[in-house]
Every structure is written in structure tokens, then in C-alpha cells.
Motif scaffolding. Structure first.
Motif, PDB file in Angstrom:
ATOM      1  N   GLY A 129      39.071  35.190  48.556  1.00 25.86           N
ATOM      2  CA  GLY A 129      38.592  36.444  49.118  1.00 25.86           C
ATOM      3  C   GLY A 129      39.447  37.604  48.627  1.00 25.86           C
ATOM      4  N   THR A 130      38.918  38.797  48.806  1.00 27.12           N
ATOM      5  CA  THR A 130      39.684  39.993  48.443  1.00 27.12           C
ATOM      6  C   THR A 130      40.933  40.078  49.304  1.00 27.12           C
ATOM      7  OG1 THR A 130      37.484  40.939  48.427  1.00 27.12           O
ATOM      8  CG2 THR A 130      39.249  42.393  47.858  1.00 27.12           C
ATOM      9  N   ARG A 148      36.905  42.960  43.993  1.00 22.54           N
ATOM     10  CA  ARG A 148      35.496  42.645  44.260  1.00 22.54           C
ATOM     11  C   ARG A 148      35.436  41.346  45.057  1.00 22.54           C
ATOM     12  NH1 ARG A 148      32.048  45.912  40.856  1.00 22.54           N
ATOM     13  NH2 ARG A 148      30.457  45.101  42.248  1.00 22.54           N
ATOM     14  N   THR A 149      34.298  41.092  45.674  1.00 19.91           N
ATOM     15  CA  THR A 149      34.180  39.888  46.495  1.00 19.91           C
ATOM     16  C   THR A 149      32.777  39.297  46.435  1.00 19.91           C
ATOM     17  OG1 THR A 149      34.445  39.011  48.737  1.00 19.91           O
ATOM     18  CG2 THR A 149      33.654  41.266  48.589  1.00 19.91           C
ATOM     19  N   LEU A 150      32.717  37.982  46.617  1.00 19.26           N
ATOM     20  CA  LEU A 150      31.412  37.319  46.739  1.00 19.26           C
ATOM     21  C   LEU A 150      31.001  37.201  48.211  1.00 19.26           C
ATOM     22  CD1 LEU A 150      31.631  34.418  44.099  1.00 19.26           C
ATOM     23  CD2 LEU A 150      30.983  36.808  43.778  1.00 19.26           C
ATOM     24  N   SER A 151      31.805  37.787  49.109  1.00 23.71           N
ATOM     25  CA  SER A 151      31.563  37.613  50.556  1.00 23.71           C
ATOM     26  C   SER A 151      30.396  38.436  51.080  1.00 23.71           C
ATOM     27  CB  SER A 151      32.795  38.025  51.362  1.00 23.71           C
ATOM     28  OG  SER A 151      33.861  37.187  51.106  1.00 23.71           O
ATOM     29  N   LYS A 152      29.985  39.466  50.354  1.00 22.91           N
ATOM     30  CA  LYS A 152      28.987  40.375  50.920  1.00 22.91           C
ATOM     31  C   LYS A 152      27.636  40.141  50.258  1.00 22.91           C
ATOM     32  CE  LYS A 152      32.588  41.962  53.047  1.00 22.91           C
ATOM     33  NZ  LYS A 152      32.842  41.695  54.454  1.00 22.91           N
ATOM     34  N   CYS A 153      27.392  40.777  49.112  1.00 20.75           N
ATOM     35  CA  CYS A 153      26.027  40.725  48.557  1.00 20.75           C
ATOM     36  C   CYS A 153      25.671  39.352  47.999  1.00 20.75           C
ATOM     37  CB  CYS A 153      25.820  41.821  47.522  1.00 20.75           C
ATOM     38  SG  CYS A 153      26.257  41.333  45.885  1.00 20.75           S
ATOM     39  N   LEU A 165      28.394  34.585  50.072  1.00 20.73           N
ATOM     40  CA  LEU A 165      29.317  33.440  50.022  1.00 20.73           C
ATOM     41  C   LEU A 165      30.608  33.710  50.794  1.00 20.73           C
ATOM     42  CD1 LEU A 165      29.101  32.055  46.338  1.00 20.73           C
ATOM     43  CD2 LEU A 165      28.101  31.096  48.410  1.00 20.73           C
ATOM     44  N   ALA A 166      30.518  34.353  51.948  1.00 18.28           N
ATOM     45  CA  ALA A 166      31.750  34.653  52.700  1.00 18.28           C
ATOM     46  C   ALA A 166      32.520  33.373  53.035  1.00 18.28           C
ATOM     47  CB  ALA A 166      31.414  35.431  53.974  1.00 18.28           C
ATOM     48  N   GLY A 167      31.779  32.266  53.272  1.00 14.59           N
ATOM     49  CA  GLY A 167      32.435  31.021  53.659  1.00 14.59           C
ATOM     50  C   GLY A 167      33.167  30.336  52.514  1.00 14.59           C
ATOM     51  N   VAL A 168      32.851  30.717  51.280  1.00 17.06           N
ATOM     52  CA  VAL A 168      33.503  30.095  50.124  1.00 17.06           C
ATOM     53  C   VAL A 168      34.887  30.695  49.880  1.00 17.06           C
ATOM     54  CG1 VAL A 168      33.338  30.056  47.580  1.00 17.06           C
ATOM     55  CG2 VAL A 168      31.456  29.224  48.953  1.00 17.06           C
TER      56      VAL A 168
END
Ligand SMILES: Cc1ncc(COP(=O)(O)O)c(C=O)c1O
Length: 363
Positions: free
Chosen positions: A79-80, A213-218, A221-224
Motif C-alpha cells: 500500500g501507499t 500511487r495505489t491499487l487500493s482505490k480504482c 484491490l485494497a485487500g491486496v
């Protein structure tokens, strides 16, 4: 040593890295004290009995393509949040160095600075009666305040919780002024939801600019727990010394590699557009509610409101089975509410509950 790394904690630039046990295709690994058998129920391709690769290079490569940069400019983090922590640990000496933040903003910058023993210099966003011009970056204030032991300047764009993106020209003024004395960290966790271009091009032009940047939002994949720190290769190399090996787990690696492809990105883009449409619909409906004093324009996947009574608003939402975010620890945000844009049916439920509460006498 590069000008950039001269800003880092010297004891860390001198720290010898950990040498992880080698992994060679076709060779049996008796060099890492792992179990030779996969656990029952382990469906990963690599096997969870062995450590993940010390660095998830395949993910870095994929993220580089996704964010339009090269692999050597990417550090994959949990995560960020982990990237924020790493930067503060890498650059701020406990008890003497400081970070600079522009409140109201994401509270984790303050938290990680506190954990590291770094100071926090606050330059509040500028207020204005016109919501379009409210919560603007105080460029002059940031430049002046950054002269005093500030190593990292955190700029959040679009900003959490106020929702607005920062104009590139304003950030660039800061980048120009603080070159050689501080890093500018641009947190773009919500950039995909914005109408304007991101600030990534500043990262390629200035060595002391870092983008998160993060994959948690758009990307859903917040759980990854997958984020990306984009910066100069020498900065990535330095932070790789501060980040212990094996931190990015095998299931996360395999999931990112499975999900981050053209087909799922097409779905992700469609959903992002739906969120943006819903954001506009919710903003308009909230603006008409007697429970709402102000709706600020948002470039993120949430709407930020000033209500007549935050607890009343939140309780009305709760009765409809919906949680919204209040800011009880920040007196400047009294009665403000941040609402994540959900599925249209969830948004309907919230809007109906607020409409019903607005037409009741509040008893
Ligand atoms: C501005 C901002 N930056 C970073 C994060 C952390 O995101 P991640 O899930 O990538 O750790 C958040 C989470 O809400 C956020 O709002």
C-alpha cells in the motif's frame, strides 16, 4: 553521492544491505530454512512454503507499464501507507528532521512521522468563501516553512478529505524552490477519479519529486495491499535498503499479476466513470438538502460536505445501514462528513435516508 541521497539519513545510506538466499530455477533450495512441502489448501503457483521473492520484480514491471514509467523507477510497497512510512524513516532523523503537511489532509503522514520521532510542520490549506477556490495550497507558506529542517513535503492530490486536486503550476513552484533541501512527495491515491491530468510528469522532470500511487482505490484491490512509489532509480535503490526483503507476500504478487491486465483495466475504467457520475449526482442531491451547508467539488471517489449537524447526519445514515466518516479529532472539520461513493443502490439508500431526515423535524 547524488544530491538527492545527501538528504537521506547518513547512517542508512552507509548501511550494508541484507543478502537474501539465492533462488535459481531448477535448483533445490536448501539455503533458506523453509519447509519442503506446500501446506494443505495452498493454491498458489509458487507455493507458500517458500518465501516470496525478496522484491516482487514482476509486479514492479507490471506497475511500471500501468503508470507509464520504467521498472527502475518503481518501488512496490504494501500500500501507499508503507511508502509514506519508508520515506519518513529513510529521510527524517528522529528528534531533529521534520515533514511538512497541508491540513486538512490524510492523517497517516502525521502518524508515521510521530512513530519515527520526526517533527510535523503544518501549513494549512487556504480557505475561501467560494467552494471552487476553497482549500487551496498555500504555496508561499509551504516554501517559507520548508526552510526549517523540513526533509519531506507531502502534497496530497486529489486531497483526502477535501477532494480537490492541486494545479501542476502550484506544485511546480514548490518543486523549484525546495530543490536540494527537501523531497516533494505527491500522493496521488485518488488520481484516477480526477478530471485533470496527474502530476506524474513532475516526477520525470525533478529528481527530488516522488509520486505515490495505489491499487487500493480504482483497481479494487485494497485487500491486496499494493502501492507504488515512483522516483529516481537512486532513490528506489536507497529505499530498497530500508525496506526489508520478503515483505510483499506471494498471494498478493499472484493476485496483482492476475488482475492487472487489459480486460480488468477496461472494467476498472468503466467503474471509475460510474463513480464519477455518481459523485456528481450525490453532490447535487446533497447540495439541495436542508441538512447540508456546503458541498465541495471532488476529484476523488468521495464527496466532502459541511452539514448542519454531523452526528445527526451520521445517525440518519447509520439507521439506513450506512457508515460515513466524521472528523471528531479535528475541530476545523466540525460537522464535516466524508462519504465514499458506493454502488448506485447504496448511494440511493443514503440519499433517501438523508432526504427523509431532512424533511423530519429532527426529533
Ligand atoms: C491520500 C491517501 N494516501 C494513501 C492512502 C493509503 O492507501 P493504501 O491503501 O495504498 O495504503 C490513502 C487511503 O485512504 C489515502 O487516502
Amino acid at each position: 553521492m547524488s544530491r538527492l541521497l545527501k538528504l537521506a539519513r547518513p547512517e542508512l545510506t552507509a548501511l550494508p544491505p541484507y543478502i537474501a538466499g539465492a533462488w535459481e530455477p531448477g535448483m533445490t533450495r536448501l539455503n533458506a530454512n523453509e519447509s519442503p512441502w506446500q501446506a494443505p489448501g495452498d493454491r498458489t503457483e509458487r507455493g507458500l512454503n517458500v518465501y516470496p521473492p525478496p522484491r516482487p520484480d514482476a509486479v514492479a514491471e507490471r506497475l511500471a507499464g500501468f503508470y507509464g514509467t520504467r521498472k527502475q523507477n518503481v518501488l512496490v510497497t504494501r500500500g501507499t501507507s508503507e511508502a509514506i512510512d519508508l520515506l519518513i524513516r529513510g529521510f527524517c532523523e528522529a528528534g531533529s528532521d521534520r515533514i511538512l503537511i497541508c491540513p486538512p489532509t490524510f492523517d497517516m503522514y502525521r502518524l508515521y512521522a510521530g512513530i519515527q520521532g520526526a517533527g510535523v510542520c503544518r501549513v494549512p490549506l487556504l480557505r475561501h468563501d467560494d467552494p471552487q477556490r476553497d482549500f487551496q495550497l498555500d504555496v508561499k507558506g509551504v516554501i517559507e516553512a520548508s526552510a526549517d529542517r523540513v526533509k519531506l513535503i507531502f502534497l496530497c492530490s486529489p486531497n483526502n478529505p477535501t477532494g480537490g486536486a492541486v494545479a501542476a503550476a502550484r506544485v511546480e513552484q514548490i518543486c523549484e524552490a525546495v530543490a536540494g533541501r527537501a523531497l516533494v512527495v505527491i500522493d496521488e491515491a485518488y488520481q484516477e477519479f480526477a478530471d485533470c491530468q496527474g502530476l506524474g510528469s513532475l516526477q520525470s522532470r525533478y529528481e527530488h519529486v516522488v509520486v505515490l500511487r495505489t491499487l487500493s482505490k480504482c483497481v479494487s484491490l485494497a485487500g491486496v495491499r499494493c502501492g507504488a512509489l515512483l522516483g529516481r532509480p537512486e532513490l528506489i535503490g536507497f529505499l530498497e535498503k530500508v525496506l526489508p526483503p520478503y515483505t510483499f507476500p506471494t498471494p498478493s504478487i499472484e493476485l496483482v499479476m492476475e488482475v492487472l491486465n487489459d480486460d480488468s483495466m477496461k472494467i476498472s475504467r468503466q467503474r471509475t466513470q460510474l463513480i464519477r457520475d455518481e459523485r456528481e449526482r450525490m453532490s447535487l442531491e446533497f447540495a439541495a438538502s436542508p441538512l447540508v451547508r456546503q458541498v465541495w467539488p471532488s476529484d476523488a471517489n468521495f464527496v466532502f460536505l459541511k452539514t448542519t449537524d454531523g452526528n445527526r447526519f451520521s445517525n440518519a445514515a447509520r439507521k439506513a445501514g450506512i457508515l460515513v466518516r466524521l472528523f471528531p479529532n479535528d475541530p476545523t472539520l466540525a460537522d464535516c462528513v466524508r462519504i465514499t461513493v458506493g454502488r448506485p443502490e447504496d448511494n440511493d439508500r443514503l440519499l433517501n435516508a438523508i432526504a427523509a431526515e431532512g424533511s423530519s423535524n429532527g426529533d
